[in-house]
Scaffold this active site. Structure first.
Site, mmCIF file in Angstrom:
data_model
loop_
_atom_site.group_PDB
_atom_site.id
_atom_site.type_symbol
_atom_site.label_atom_id
_atom_site.label_comp_id
_atom_site.label_asym_id
_atom_site.label_seq_id
_atom_site.Cartn_x
_atom_site.Cartn_y
_atom_site.Cartn_z
ATOM 1 N N GLY A 220 0.822 -1.204 0.000
ATOM 2 C CA GLY A 220 0.000 0.000 0.000
ATOM 3 C C GLY A 220 0.854 1.252 0.000
ATOM 4 O O GLY A 220 2.061 1.210 0.254
ATOM 5 N N GLY B 166 1.487 5.640 4.617
ATOM 6 C CA GLY B 166 0.472 6.241 5.474
ATOM 7 C C GLY B 166 -0.860 5.542 5.477
ATOM 8 O O GLY B 166 -1.800 6.026 6.113
ATOM 9 N N THR B 167 -0.983 4.391 4.798
ATOM 10 C CA THR B 167 -2.281 3.711 4.754
ATOM 11 C C THR B 167 -2.515 2.795 5.943
ATOM 12 O O THR B 167 -3.625 2.268 6.081
ATOM 13 C CB THR B 167 -2.406 2.904 3.451
ATOM 14 O OG1 THR B 167 -1.258 2.063 3.297
ATOM 15 C CG2 THR B 167 -2.513 3.829 2.256
ATOM 16 N N GLY B 168 -1.531 2.557 6.774
ATOM 17 C CA GLY B 168 -1.757 1.804 8.000
ATOM 18 C C GLY B 168 -1.228 0.390 7.982
ATOM 19 O O GLY B 168 -1.748 -0.468 8.705
ATOM 20 N N THR C 296 1.854 -0.791 9.009
ATOM 21 C CA THR C 296 2.513 -1.096 10.276
ATOM 22 C C THR C 296 1.510 -1.104 11.427
ATOM 23 O O THR C 296 1.611 -1.913 12.350
ATOM 24 C CB THR C 296 3.626 -0.071 10.543
ATOM 25 O OG1 THR C 296 4.524 -0.040 9.430
ATOM 26 C CG2 THR C 296 4.399 -0.432 11.792
ATOM 27 N N HIS D 251 -5.165 35.724 -12.566
ATOM 28 C CA HIS D 251 -4.747 34.342 -12.856
ATOM 29 C C HIS D 251 -5.701 33.348 -12.199
ATOM 30 O O HIS D 251 -6.217 32.424 -12.847
ATOM 31 C CB HIS D 251 -3.313 34.127 -12.361
ATOM 32 C CG HIS D 251 -2.737 32.787 -12.712
ATOM 33 N ND1 HIS D 251 -1.763 32.629 -13.658
ATOM 34 C CD2 HIS D 251 -2.994 31.533 -12.240
ATOM 35 C CE1 HIS D 251 -1.446 31.352 -13.756
ATOM 36 N NE2 HIS D 251 -2.178 30.673 -12.892
ATOM 37 N N GLU D 252 -5.958 33.525 -10.893
ATOM 38 C CA GLU D 252 -6.831 32.598 -10.186
ATOM 39 C C GLU D 252 -8.284 32.768 -10.617
ATOM 40 O O GLU D 252 -9.051 31.788 -10.638
ATOM 41 C CB GLU D 252 -6.703 32.811 -8.670
ATOM 42 C CG GLU D 252 -5.300 32.607 -8.123
ATOM 43 C CD GLU D 252 -4.717 31.253 -8.472
ATOM 44 O OE1 GLU D 252 -5.491 30.283 -8.613
ATOM 45 O OE2 GLU D 252 -3.487 31.169 -8.632
ATOM 46 N N ASP E 115 1.160 25.036 -14.249
ATOM 47 C CA ASP E 115 0.034 24.701 -15.126
ATOM 48 C C ASP E 115 0.521 23.995 -16.387
ATOM 49 O O ASP E 115 -0.070 23.007 -16.832
ATOM 50 C CB ASP E 115 -0.724 25.973 -15.509
ATOM 51 C CG ASP E 115 -1.280 26.695 -14.295
ATOM 52 O OD1 ASP E 115 -1.500 26.017 -13.281
ATOM 53 O OD2 ASP E 115 -1.479 27.918 -14.359
#
Length: 678
Positions: A234, A237-239, A241, A456-457, A532
């Site tokens: 995985g 950080g998906t768990g 351990t 721009h934004e 971009d």
């Protein structure tokens, strides 16, 4: 996992091989034996000095003082007066007890005399009723022993003080090949399956192994056998351990834990020796579980190393392959491994019989994210009106570690604000900080740069609402956040696992909105669209080369695309298409980007008035929600304006302050945003 969570095994014994379980055996203890030896040595050394100087302190007096004491009859006749001769000494000396004043105390004295030049000394003593008994100090052996006794005692005390360290060093020199696997103590491991959320399928598969260990006959009566290995795969950080820690908390068997990097050392053969020793420990404690974290450190594909020579990692991997499924394999030792790089693992390691199961620990869906948030919410104080379901829907693509970080950042933010509980506002701000970076309100920007960033934004935001196949607009801001000077944020309504061609084409148009807005309004462009351009090129090339979304190039994959690069394997690969095909690919990628640019330019020219209204609102309020942009499009202005921003606290000016060579542009953005980021 911290070393404090590892202790001795279930029977209270340390694992064989000096693996290094913690516990009382490793705690420093007071060395009473060394203290007693030190006190004994001090006593013997003091006694030796007292023996060599009987009677305490001897006062050295000149012969004239002794002569005067004899004439005044101050010499103590009740104690012997000795004339001592030492071998090799020029002068003898008289020892006795006397007082050297009329009222003075009697004290032990010694006066040097030379009988060769003072022949009438005996007559002088005899006239005053004294007699010097001759004595020779000829005990050379005793004097030598007493001289070396303090040094010998000191060395002996040092040996006993450092004996434990000397023995430990000796064992360490011979323990390079011993396994560093540590036994996890059940009384210290508090993690169970209840603490793991968002990975229900993976939890179900590993819980089956725990049930097999608890009741093997239930499965064996139908001919089933226990799996030899389970590989958890995985993203970080998906768990993975955490799931292994939960297995250790649920299983009623010994649980050994080791990292893949613990096998390989600088000495050749150490890794293979540690693998063999680890399985020996496991066989003695069978049935048991062995967890290898980050197995890719030792299980990489053989034969792909750069350069020649013997590879210690390959030797370690060979030993692991043999121990998992070789001639002398024993049942009862289950290997659980975790990695986020399954593409670099050796195929022999992944076959059935070694790792019988590969469990994918994927990113959680919306329901899994809500359950993960509830698990972490138990450790903090939430306000009553907080709905974790709304937060879960607003965090698509977050891993379990990121969700834990969101909850922690929200708690810290609420504490800084002096609140009694975490509200939805803190959670949303923490989410934006984890995904897109922290706001940098103190960054000094000129009015010209602010205006350019606003248009721009505004171009990104306006196209996001005009186009049909785009995600809902979440927020647009010209406040610098992370590395960007402005951001346009989009959040999908639901989790997406596939992307349609129309969605990708509209996303290309939306990405071009920032550069097009600058060109329409100012007649010039900036380097703020670098990010971009990078995003648009990447999407276009993947549409042509990987996803078969080009009518001209067809349903053909061009190139071998891997999520991760493995240098030892990929460096020798050559391109699997011709130069003419490469030119066609470049032409198609260029065509997709140009068509998107022209469509964005057409739409923004048609809605230029709305573009200017959005940009002016951004200059006034700095941050607008998606609802505000929708109001501007529908009514021409904002019906419910946001709270005007407060000016940031400016730091005091610095003398001789030099400006940086370059300012972070709108393009330097993390994944997940559009426009400034994307």
């Amino acid at each position: 996992m911290s070393d404090s969570e590892f202790r001795n095994g279930p029977q209270g014994k340390r694992p064989a091989g000096g693996g290094g379980g913690g516990g009382g055996g490793n705690e420093p203890q007071f060395n009473w034996r060394a203290l007693l030896l030190l006190a004994l040595a001090a006593a013997l050394i003091g006694g030796a000095f007292l023996y060599r100087t009987p009677g305490g302190t001897i006062r050295e007096v000149p012969y004239s003082a002794f002569h005067s004491a004899v004439e005044n009859k101050w010499v103590d006749t009740s104690k012997p007066l000795e004339l001592v001769s030492e071998p090799g000494a020029i002068n003898d000396h008289l020892q006795g007890y006397s007082k050297f004043s009329e009222a003075g105390p009697s004290e032990h004295f010694r006066a040097q005399v030379n009988l060769q030049y003072n022949t009438d000394l005996r007559e002088f003593l005899k006239e005053h009723g004294l007699e010097a008994n001759p004595r020779a100090d000829t005990n050379v052996m005793g004097a030598t022993i007493m001289s070396f006794l303090p040094v010998a005692m000191f060395l002996l005390v040092l040996y006993f003080l450092f004996r434990q360290q000397i023995r430990s060093a000796g064992r360490g020199a011979l323990n390079f090949g011993k396994s560093k696997a540590r036994v996890m103590s059940r009384d210290k491991n508090k993690v169970t399956f209840k603490d793991v959320a968002g990975v229900e399928e993976a939890k179900e598969e590993v819980s089956e192994i725990v049930e097999f260990l608890r009741d093997p006959k239930r499965f064996q009566k139908l001919g089933g056998r226990i799996p030899k290995g389970v590989l958890m795969v995985g993203s970080p950080g998906t768990g993975k351990t955490l799931l292994a820690r939960a297995i250790a908390g649920e299983a009623d068997v010994p649980f050994f834990s080791i990292s893949g990097s613990d096998f390989v050392e600088m000495f050749v053969g150490v890794g293979a020796s540690r693998v063999r020793d680890m399985f020996e420990q496991g066989k003695k404690s069978a049935p048991c579980l062995i967890f290898i974290d980050e197995i890719d450190a030792v299980g990489r594909h053989r034969g792909h190393g750069l350069g020649g020579g013997h590879d210690e990692r390959e030797q370690t991997l060979n030993a692991l392959l043999v121990e998992m499924d070789g001639f002398d394999t024993q049942e009862g030792v289950i290997i659980i491994a975790a990695t986020n790089r399954p593409d670099v693992l050796d195929p022999a390691l992944l076959r059935p019989g070694r790792f019988d199961r590969q469990i994918t620990v994927a990113l959680p869906d919306v329901h899994g994210r809500e359950e993960i948030l509830r698990v972490h919410a138990k450790k903090v104080k939430l306000a009553e009106e907080v709905d974790l379901g709304i937060i879960a829907r607003g965090t698509p693509g977050f891993s379990g570690a990121e969700l834990a970080n969101v909850m922690n950042e929200a708690a810290l933010l609420a504490a800084r604000r002096g609140l009694k509980g975490i509200t939805r506002s803190e959670l949303e701000e923490a989410r934006d900080k984890v995904r897109w970076g922290k706001e940098r309100r103190s960054l000094a920007m000129s009015d010209k740069e602010k205006e350019n960033t606003a248009y721009h934004e505004a171009g990104h935001a306006l196209l996001g609402l005009l186009l049909e196949h785009t995600d809902p607009l979440h927020k647009v801001t010209i406040i610098p956040r992370g590395p960007s000077l402005g951001s346009t944020m989009y959040l999908p309504v639901e989790d997406k696992y596939t992307q349609r061609k129309n969605e990708l084409l509209d996303r290309l148009v939306m990405i071009m909105g920032g550069r097009v807005a600058e060109e329409i309004v100012f007649g010039d462009v900036t380097n703020g669209a670098r990010g971009d351009i990078n995003q648009a090129t990447d999407i276009s090339r993947r549409m042509v080369c990987e996803w078969g979304m080009s009518d001209k190039m067809g349903m053909v994959e061009y190139g071998e695309h891997q999520e991760h690069v493995f240098l030892g394997r990929d460096i020798s690969r050559s391109r699997n298409y011709s130069e003419a095909t490469a030119q066609e690919i470049d032409h198609e990628v260029h065509s997709l980007c140009d068509n998107a640019y022209q469509k964005a330019k057409q739409l923004l020219i048609e809605h230029k008035a709305t573009l200017e209204t959005i940009a002016k609102a951004l200059l006034e309020y700095e941050t607008l929600d998606g609802a505000h942009i929708k109001e501007i499009m529908d009514t021409g202005n904002i019906q419910n304006p946001p709270v005007p921003p407060r000016p940031p606290n400016q730091p005091p000016p610095l003398r001789n302050r030099t400006e940086p060579e370059s300012t972070p542009t709108v393009s330097d953005l993390p994944p997940g945003l559009s426009g400034a980021p994307a």
